[in-house]
Write a protein that holds these residues in place. Structure first.
Motif: not given
Length: 212
Positions: A195-208
């Motif tokens: 999250k600290a990267t600033g990336c807008q698409n962070i998900i918990h697993s590939l299931n998302d």
């Protein structure tokens, strides 16, 4: 994901579920040096690129021992355990889905090329990829140049490409390439670090991604 024509996959921690064997491998080395051991959770908090920095964070002293020998020691431990790891089940599903959608798929990895080819062969996934790109050494160095080579070789357009990775370095690669990026927090770094990267698409697993 429908809008993307090409998917660039990171390997370790994104396609390959290898965090546990990585922690076991480093803990063998830490125990030998009478240093504190890691859990999967504490490992995800300290792991970083360049990898040498991570070793120093967990207690290795490269004033007293040789980095090259230490890296080879880890690879020996990791290689011994590699047959115990597998592709994430949801990654196998996505590989099939993306193939059926006609997307080009690539692997862009910091794993040494020979080991990467052998691992993907053993796991019977090579047929999904237009190209599999590893590096020419064991030091898990930057993937940016190899990523640029893929873009040039296959005339990829940044707006058509999504990179799937699990580390802050994957986001750095995506930024350099100008492409979209999803970071998955089930690999080698924690959700908070990603999250600290600033990336807008962070998900918990590939299931998302499967449920998008």
């Amino acid at each position: 994901m429908h809008r993307f024509k090409a998917i660039i996959w990171d390997y370790n921690g994104t396609l390959l579920n290898d965090v546990e064997i990585g922690v076991e491998s480093i803990n063998t080395m830490l125990q030998k040096r009478q240093l504190p051991l890691l859990t999967c959770e504490s490992y995800r908090e300290v792991f970083t690129f360049p990898v040498k920095d991570y070793y120093e964070k967990v207690g290795f002293n490269f004033q007293k021992e040789d980095w090259n020998s230490t890296a080879h020691e880890f690879i020996a431990n990791y290689t011994q355990r590699l047959p115990n790891s597998d592709i994430f089940p949801e990654a196998r599903l996505l590989l099939d889905i993306f193939k059926n959608q006609g997307k080009k798929q690539f692997i862009l990895s910091a794993m040494e090329m020979g080991m990467l080819i052998e691992s993907t062969k053993e796991l019977a996934i090579q047929q999904f990829f237009t190209e599999i790109s590893g590096i020419d050494n064991i030091y898990a160095s930057s993937k940016i140049d190899n990523g640029k080579n893929l873009f040039n070789k296959y005339q990829l357009k940044a707006e058509d490409v999504c990179l799937l990775g699990d580390t802050t370095h994957d986001y750095e690669v995506a930024q350099e390439l100008g492409c979209h990026c999803y970071l998955i927090a089930s690999g080698h770094q924690s959700f908070e670090k990603l999250k600290a990267t600033g990336c807008q698409n962070i998900i918990h697993s590939l299931n998302d991604i499967l449920t998008e």
